[in-house]
Structures are given as structure tokens and as C-alpha cells.
Scaffold this motif. Structure first.
Motif, PDB file in Angstrom:
ATOM      1  N   ALA A 168     -51.752  97.271  98.984  1.00 38.16           N
ATOM      2  CA  ALA A 168     -52.222  98.084  97.860  1.00 38.16           C
ATOM      3  C   ALA A 168     -53.631  97.708  97.412  1.00 38.16           C
ATOM      4  O   ALA A 168     -54.128  98.217  96.405  1.00 38.16           O
ATOM      5  N   ARG A 169     -54.290  96.796  98.145  1.00 39.05           N
ATOM      6  CA  ARG A 169     -55.615  96.328  97.714  1.00 39.05           C
ATOM      7  C   ARG A 169     -56.713  96.874  98.617  1.00 39.05           C
ATOM      8  O   ARG A 169     -56.487  97.117  99.802  1.00 39.05           O
ATOM      9  N   PRO A 170     -57.915  97.036  98.065  1.00 42.27           N
ATOM     10  CA  PRO A 170     -59.027  97.476  98.914  1.00 42.27           C
ATOM     11  C   PRO A 170     -59.495  96.383  99.884  1.00 42.27           C
ATOM     12  O   PRO A 170     -59.329  95.198  99.601  1.00 42.27           O
ATOM     13  N   GLU A 171     -60.050  96.785 101.002  1.00 40.67           N
ATOM     14  CA  GLU A 171     -60.606  95.861 102.000  1.00 40.67           C
ATOM     15  C   GLU A 171     -62.063  95.572 101.653  1.00 40.67           C
ATOM     16  O   GLU A 171     -62.694  96.413 101.008  1.00 40.67           O
ATOM     17  N   PRO A 172     -62.647  94.462 102.087  1.00 37.96           N
ATOM     18  CA  PRO A 172     -61.988  93.327 102.742  1.00 37.96           C
ATOM     19  C   PRO A 172     -61.226  92.459 101.744  1.00 37.96           C
ATOM     20  O   PRO A 172     -61.368  92.631 100.528  1.00 37.96           O
ATOM     21  N   CYS A 228     -60.874  88.435 105.622  1.00 36.03           N
ATOM     22  CA  CYS A 228     -60.209  89.437 106.467  1.00 36.03           C
ATOM     23  C   CYS A 228     -60.847  90.800 106.237  1.00 36.03           C
ATOM     24  O   CYS A 228     -60.817  91.320 105.116  1.00 36.03           O
ATOM     25  N   ALA A 229     -61.411  91.376 107.302  1.00 34.36           N
ATOM     26  CA  ALA A 229     -62.119  92.654 107.171  1.00 34.36           C
ATOM     27  C   ALA A 229     -61.147  93.785 106.836  1.00 34.36           C
ATOM     28  O   ALA A 229     -61.510  94.735 106.147  1.00 34.36           O
ATOM     29  N   THR A 230     -59.925  93.688 107.326  1.00 30.92           N
ATOM     30  CA  THR A 230     -58.964  94.779 107.122  1.00 30.92           C
ATOM     31  C   THR A 230     -57.668  94.252 106.511  1.00 30.92           C
ATOM     32  O   THR A 230     -57.373  93.055 106.569  1.00 30.92           O
ATOM     33  N   ASN A 238     -69.251  89.729  96.970  1.00 33.11           N
ATOM     34  CA  ASN A 238     -70.566  89.735  97.601  1.00 33.11           C
ATOM     35  C   ASN A 238     -71.510  88.853  96.820  1.00 33.11           C
ATOM     36  O   ASN A 238     -71.354  88.689  95.616  1.00 33.11           O
ATOM     37  N   GLY A 239     -72.498  88.318  97.499  1.00 36.97           N
ATOM     38  CA  GLY A 239     -73.512  87.543  96.798  1.00 36.97           C
ATOM     39  C   GLY A 239     -73.932  86.357  97.619  1.00 36.97           C
ATOM     40  O   GLY A 239     -73.753  86.333  98.832  1.00 36.97           O
ATOM     41  N   GLU A 240     -74.485  85.372  96.927  1.00 33.63           N
ATOM     42  CA  GLU A 240     -74.941  84.170  97.606  1.00 33.63           C
ATOM     43  C   GLU A 240     -74.155  82.976  97.095  1.00 33.63           C
ATOM     44  O   GLU A 240     -73.942  82.842  95.881  1.00 33.63           O
ATOM     45  N   GLU A 241     -73.751  82.105  98.017  1.00 36.33           N
ATOM     46  CA  GLU A 241     -72.951  80.953  97.603  1.00 36.33           C
ATOM     47  C   GLU A 241     -73.837  79.838  97.066  1.00 36.33           C
ATOM     48  O   GLU A 241     -74.965  79.650  97.517  1.00 36.33           O
ATOM     49  N   LEU A 242     -73.290  79.104  96.111  1.00 29.54           N
ATOM     50  CA  LEU A 242     -74.021  78.006  95.493  1.00 29.54           C
ATOM     51  C   LEU A 242     -73.024  76.907  95.136  1.00 29.54           C
ATOM     52  O   LEU A 242     -71.948  77.194  94.612  1.00 29.54           O
ATOM     53  N   SER A 243     -73.382  75.678  95.445  1.00 27.58           N
ATOM     54  CA  SER A 243     -72.528  74.538  95.098  1.00 27.58           C
ATOM     55  C   SER A 243     -73.118  73.856  93.870  1.00 27.58           C
ATOM     56  O   SER A 243     -74.220  73.310  93.938  1.00 27.58           O
ATOM     57  N   VAL A 244     -72.391  73.912  92.752  1.00 30.46           N
ATOM     58  CA  VAL A 244     -72.845  73.231  91.535  1.00 30.46           C
ATOM     59  C   VAL A 244     -71.913  72.058  91.279  1.00 30.46           C
ATOM     60  O   VAL A 244     -70.712  72.240  91.072  1.00 30.46           O
TER      61      VAL A 244
END
Ligand code: AMP
Ligand code: GLY
Length: 428
Positions: free
Chosen positions: A135-139, A156-158, A189-195
Motif C-alpha cells: 500500500a506504499r509508494p515506491e521506492p 528497494c526500487a520497487t 531524497n537529499g544529501e547524507e550528513l553525519s552529525v
């Protein structure tokens, strides 16, 4: 001061290095350590998860500070046992380390505390998980709840991929007990950051944020690894973003942990996704320094920073600042063994030139000395080549040049560590 660092990877070598630099007369012991830590102190032949033996050794060696590197001994209660024995330790209790050792628990805490995190749900029942996935949108992202050494999160793309992953974890026992409970969440979506922030459970001191490079191949391609390199500073971290991380992520999480009777002391690592608009969302918490993030963050801390660890462990911490600014830019490149992250080839002899220069530090990760004293490859991530500079671009160039000069059969590394930052700095 007599300090025992628990662990034997690049992060632990960097911890020993930072402790030595800040307090040159400190006696450093590492368990089990590696050939790099052997240069800075004494290695004890005790594995990082041998809790009883570590407590005995800390007592016998009259240790005044234990710094625990990896998550596994924390999840096993090493910090609880040391505290009970009256030995000051930097690192969370097993109950507090659940923020990393149970992604289901972390999700529950974040939901309760109103911490921004990917929308998702926790399952132990396959049919319920499959119904939710359908019931959820991909990915979608499917994560084993338990400790899985970096293999537990699958993008998971699908929906079909997500269903297959849920089945592999819940039904086929792919990751053993670590996968008997899963979290299914939306893809961000976005950019990962380790704080990473030092904390006594209440106050926080944010360290220079870093960016890891998780994929094996250049251009972020190929399989996920424990991390192929890292850099700091990261241009997307404005003071406003860090304040937001403190107020919206770190402090509410610490309050929720204290309210549960599991106050969190040590370093809290928030793995964030920063949206294109600059909004941070938590992907995961870790209860320790990142590896390889520590290999860039620790060396660029202002001198004296290691005393924070001792003060937190002794319950006497009164930090004057809320954020530590880096003293330089740093890039670390991981030299891995052919076959990593699957079956790394071990045994090759390693040659490190003496004259790599003052702006380079080589941290050992998967190395050992044979009986004849020859340095050899003993693990997947072999060395971490950290370089400093006035900019990430300068440090990246130095690190890459040093990597080229270090030799062992089967050497694999990325030549694009820091690429995003270099592109960002070039953009108008
Ligand atoms: P974790 O172990 O939760 O940090 O996940 C490992 C990696 O999977 C992260 O570093 C991300 O690259 C990716 N990842 C995890 N969760 C998400 C998500 N919700 N959206 C996008 N990517 C994710
Ligand atoms: N570099 C990612 C981690 O330490 O979990």
C-alpha cells in the motif's frame, strides 16, 4: 592518565592518536588494537566483545578512562559493567545503545519525541509487512532492526523488491536474529550528513559534521560498504542547520532517553538526510563515533578536545561551547582489499613510504604484523589515509597522492572522496 581504547580499527587508531596528541604523557592501551595503535601505546590481546576480560584488564591496569569504539561491546553492556566496577567510561549503557542496536526502538523514540524521521512502521509478522509494503509508494527502504554491520538497510526500487527483502529477513532469516524485526520506511531524497555530538545525557557539543562515501565505486556506484572515505567540513552545514539538529533531533532524543530511565552518555551520531531545502531528517542513530568519519573529525578538533571524553566519563563536564569548529579541512580515503565488501583477500605485504609528509596521517584498520614483523593485509578496509589542507579540494588531492604511493597487492580505493564538496565549492 591511563586510557584503554576498546576496538581495533581505523576509528580506534584515530582515537588513540587524538588522545596522544592532546595529552602526550597519557599511557594508552588498546584492546585488541592494531599495528597503528601499537606505535602509540600497548595492545592487549583481548577482543572488543570479551566484556568480562575487558573489565578485568581495566581493573588490573588501573585504567582511569575507557573509551569504547565499536557498537557491539556497548550493546553487550560493557559500559554498564565498567561503571558498576567504578571505572570511568565514555560510552552509553546497553539500554541507551539501543538507539543503534534496535532500529525499531530508535523509531519508537523518535516518534514519541517528535524527531523528524522517515515515515515508516515496524514488523515482526511477514503478512503484515507485505500488506503495508503493498500500500506504499515506491521506492521503499527495508531495514533489519538489529545490528547487521552495515548490511541491514536495503533501498528497494520497487514494492516487489521490498517484499522480497522483507521475506529474506523475516522468513528466511537472512541476517539471523538481527532481521527478525524490520522497519519499512519511505525513501528520502537529499544529501547524507553525519552529525556527531558529545553528550553527558543533557548537554551537547556538536563536532564538525562529515560526509561518508558508502558505495564501493567512484561516482557512488557499486555495493554498499562500511564506508570508503569521508571528509569535513561539509558546505551544506550552516549554523542554522546545526542549531536545528540540536533543537529538533539531539535534545528531544536525549530527553526521551532520560525519561525512559536510559540516559545517554557518550557520542551520539545522527545519520541525516538533508533535503534540498536544508531540512534534516534522521535515517539512523549510532551510539559511537563513525568509521571512517572519526578519521577526519577527531584530527581536526581543537587541541584539548579529548579532555571532553574524560570529563563526560567522570560526570564533571561543563562545556563552554556548543559547537566545535574544525581547525582544517580533512579527507580520509579508505584503502580496501580486493574482494571487499564480500570476501576480502588477506595476506598481502604492505609498503608505506616514510616520507608521506606532515599533512598526512595513515590510520591502520585491517592490518597485522606477521612473526617476521612484515605488515600485512588482515581485513577488508586496510588503511585510512587522512590528509589535511586549507580546503577539501587540497586535502583530497594530498590524500589521493599518498594513496598512490602506498603499495599492496589488490589495493582498491576511490579517487573521488570529497567530490560533492569540491563541486559545491566550484559552483557559482
Ligand atoms: P542506515 O543503516 O539506516 O543508515 O542506512 C544505510 C544507508 O541506506 C544510508 O546511509 C542511506 O544511504 C540509505 N538509506 C537508509 N534509509 C534511507 C531512507 N529512508 N531514504 C533514503 N536512503 C536511505
Ligand atoms: N560510516 C558509517 C558508520 O560508521 O556507521
Amino acid at each position: 592518565m591511563r586510557v584503554l581504547v576498546v576496538g581495533g580499527g581505523g576509528r580506534e587508531h584515530a582515537l588513540c592518536w587524538a588522545l596522544r596528541r592532546d595529552a602526550p604523557d597519557t599511557t594508552i592501551l588498546a584492546a585488541p588494537g592494531n599495528p597503528g595503535t601499537a606505535h602509540l601505546g600497548t595492545n592487549l590481546p583481548i577482543t572488543a566483545t570479551a566484556v568480562d576480560e575487558l573489565v578485568r584488564a581495566a581493573r588490573a591496569q588501573r585504567i582511569n578512562l575507557v573509551v569504547v569504539g565499536p557498537e557491539a561491546p556497548l550493546a553487550l553492556g560493557l559500559a554498564d559493567r565498567l561503571r558498576a566496577a567504578g571505572i570511568p567510561v565514555f560510552g552509553p549503557s546497553a539500554a541507551a545503545a539501543r538507539l543503534e542496536s534496535s532500529k525499531a526502538f530508535a523509531k519508537e523514540i523518535m516518534t514519541q519525541a517528535g524527531v523528524p524521521t522517515a515515515a515508516g512502521r515496524t514488523f515482526t509478522d511477514l503478512a503484515a509487512a507485505l500488506a503495508y509494503i503493498g500500500a506504499r509508494p515506491e521506492p521503499l527502504v527495508v531495514k533489519a532492526s538489529g545490528l547487521a554491520g552495515g548490511k541491514g538497510a536495503v533501498v528497494c526500487a520497487t514494492r516487489a523488491d521490498a517484499a522480497a527483502t522483507a521475506r529474506a529477513f523475516l522468513q528466511e532469516g537472512k541476517l539471523g536474529d538481527a532481521g527478525r524485526e524490520i522497519v519499512v520506511e519511505e525513501f528520502l531524497n537529499g544529501e547524507e550528513l553525519s552529525v556527531l555530538a558529545l553528550t553527558d545525557g543533557e548537554r551537547t557539543l556538536i563536532l564538525p559534521p562529515a560526509q561518508d562515501h558508502k558505495r564501493l565505486g567512484e561516482g557512488d556506484t557499486g555495493p554498499n560498504t562500511g564506508g570508503m572515505g569521508a571528509y569535513t567540513p561539509v558546505g551544506l552545514t550552516t549554523p542554522g542547520l546545526l542549531e536545528r539538529v540540536r533543537c529538533d533531533v539531539l535534545e528531544p532524543t536525549l530527553r526521551a532517553m532520560a525519561a525512559r530511565g536510559a540516559p545517554y552518555q557518550g557520542v551520539l551520531y545522527a545519520g541525516l538526510m538533508v533535503s534540498p531545502l536544508g531540512v534534516p531528517t534522521v535515517l539512523e542513530f549510532n551510539c559511537r563515533f563513525g568509521d571512517p568519519e572519526a578519521q577526519v573529525v577527531l584530527p581536526v578538533l581543537p587541541r584539548g578536545a579529548a579532555t571532553h571524553l574524560a570529563a563526560i566519563a567522570a560526570n564533571t563536564w561543563k562545556p563552554a561551547e556548543r559547537v566545535l569548529a574544525p581547525t582544517a579541512a580533512a579527507v580520509t580515503t579508505v584503502l580496501a582489499a580486493r574482494g571487499y565488501p564480500g570476501q576480502p583477500e588477506t595476506g598481502a605485504a604492505i609498503a608505506i613510504p616514510e616520507d608521506l609528509g606532515p599533512q598526512i596521517v595513515v590510520f591502520h584498520a585491517g592490518t597485522k604484523r606477521d612473526d617476521a614483523g612484515t605488515l600485512r593485509v588482515s581485513g577488508g578496509r586496510v588503511l585510512n589515509v587522512t590528509a589535511f589542507g586549507a580546503s577539501v579540494a587540497e586535502a583530497a588531492e594530498r590524500s589521493a597522492a599518498a594513496c598512490q604511493r602506498i603499495a599492496f597487492e589488490g589495493k582498491v580505493y576511490r579517487r573521488d572522496i570529497g567530490r560533492r564538496e569540491i563541486e559545491r565549492a566550484r559552483a557559482p
